[in-house]
Design an enzyme around this catalytic site. Structure first.
Site, PDB file in Angstrom:
ATOM      1  N   CYS A 212      20.028  27.958 -57.906  1.00  0.00           N
ATOM      2  CA  CYS A 212      21.315  27.638 -58.516  1.00  0.00           C
ATOM      3  C   CYS A 212      21.639  28.768 -59.490  1.00  0.00           C
ATOM      4  CB  CYS A 212      21.202  26.312 -59.259  1.00  0.00           C
ATOM      5  SG  CYS A 212      22.644  25.916 -60.269  1.00  0.00           S
TER       6      CYS A 212
ATOM      7  N   CYS B 293      27.453  31.286 -56.080  1.00  0.00           N
ATOM      8  CA  CYS B 293      27.096  29.874 -56.260  1.00  0.00           C
ATOM      9  C   CYS B 293      26.518  29.436 -54.925  1.00  0.00           C
ATOM     10  CB  CYS B 293      28.338  29.058 -56.606  1.00  0.00           C
ATOM     11  SG  CYS B 293      28.104  27.269 -56.490  1.00  0.00           S
TER      12      CYS B 293
HETATM   13  N1  DGL Z   1      24.993  25.530 -56.797  1.00  0.00           N
HETATM   14  C1  DGL Z   1      25.188  25.848 -58.161  1.00  0.00           C
HETATM   15  C2  DGL Z   1      25.219  27.349 -58.419  1.00  0.00           C
HETATM   16  O1  DGL Z   1      24.647  28.109 -57.664  1.00  0.00           O
HETATM   17  C3  DGL Z   1      26.144  25.108 -59.027  1.00  0.00           C
HETATM   18  C4  DGL Z   1      27.079  24.090 -58.523  1.00  0.00           C
HETATM   19  C5  DGL Z   1      27.444  23.128 -59.637  1.00  0.00           C
HETATM   20  O2  DGL Z   1      26.631  22.241 -59.915  1.00  0.00           O
HETATM   21  O3  DGL Z   1      28.512  23.290 -60.249  1.00  0.00           O
HETATM   22  O4  DGL Z   1      25.771  27.803 -59.393  1.00  0.00           O
END
Ligand code: DGL
Length: 268
Positions: free
Chosen positions: A74, A184
């Site tokens: 993430c 993301c």
């Molecule tokens: N998948 C996450 C990232 O790579 C964040 C998504 C979220 O929870 O807003 O930043």
């Protein structure tokens, strides 16, 4: 010394599974313990202290369950919490941050688009990446929270999602973006739609594979690979509803990955 313990991987939701898919291709015999922090989804709209606290809780659970390496799949959690995680737990961590560096180095027109969460854009880690690697490069930044929500619901082929992405991407193209960073992990699930919208003239950069390679390097350096050639399994944990997680997995992976699903549990 071979180590049969699992690799821990986490995200606010299912986005980090894009990294899991690459880990499984590179190291098919490793077991993976995947934690989706659904109770606190999304991370991208929250303040850094809050996301850091969640990341510390999730990593603590993975450490308790024996993770030999933790992949913070993430960008938001990596950008705000990697230092705190490394200072707190005695296991190696691999994080993912928007791939500004390779994008800035390869953008032919020195114009790079970055899709990431609001929270990631506000971090010092992101500011440092830009200051260090993107001097003289025009950056066009765009959060797409509704796309994250659609992926989290497993609605990657839903009517309207392509149009919403087109609305984000068209102004970026108009500004001359020739290289686009998927900053993301949720966006990896809609990579093909994004590529269709931006066309072949724009290079899309996703760090999932480099992060999986880095994880492999760390395990190799530490001699901590499982190394027995027996196919690994993925075990899913969620702080939310296991039924919801099963439902979204079935939608995102109609016929793959789920064969590795051996058990799931809800963490409270
Ligand atoms: N998948 C996450 C990232 O790579 C964040 C998504 C979220 O929870 O807003 O930043």
């Amino acid at each position: 010394m071979a180590n049969g313990n699992p690799i821990g991987v986490f995200d606010s939701g299912v986005g980090g599974l894009a990294v899991v898919a690459e880990l499984r291709k590179l190291m098919p015999d490793e077991d993976v313990l995947y934690y989706a922090d659904h109770a606190h989804f999304p991370y991208g709209s929250k303040d850094p202290e809050t996301v850091r606290r969640y990341a510390l809780e999730v990593a603590g659970e993975l450490v308790r369950r024996g993770a030999k390496l933790i992949v913070v799949a993430c960008n938001t959690a990596s950008s705000v919490a990697l230092g705190a995680l490394r200072a707190t737990y005695p296991v190696p961590f691999v994080g993912i941050v928007p791939a500004v560096k390779p994008a800035a180095l390869t953008s032919p027109g020195r114009c790079v688009g970055v899709l990431a969460t609001e929270a990631t854009f506000r971090t010092q880690v992101y500011a440092d990446l830009v200051a260090q690697f993107a001097q003289g490069v025009r950056l066009v930044q765009q959060p797409c929270p509704d796309v994250v929500a659609a992926v989290e619901a497993g609605e990657i082929n839903a009517d309207g999602l392509t149009e919403r992405m087109r609305a984000y991407l068209t102004p970026m193209l108009a500004q001359g973006v020739d290289t686009l960073v998927l900053g993301c992990t949720h966006y990896s699930f809609v990579r093909s739609q994004i590529e269709q919208i931006v066309g072949p003239g724009v290079t899309v950069i996703d760090a999932s594979l480099p992060v999986a390679r880095q994880s492999q390097r760390v395990l190799t350096e530490q001699g901590a690979g499982k190394g027995d050639g027996v196919p690994g399994k993925v075990t899913y944990l969620t702080s939310g509803s296991m039924d919801d997680l099963r439902h979204v997995l079935a939608r995102l992976y109609p016929d793959t990955l789920r064969d590795g699903l051996t058990e799931g549990s809800t963490v409270r």
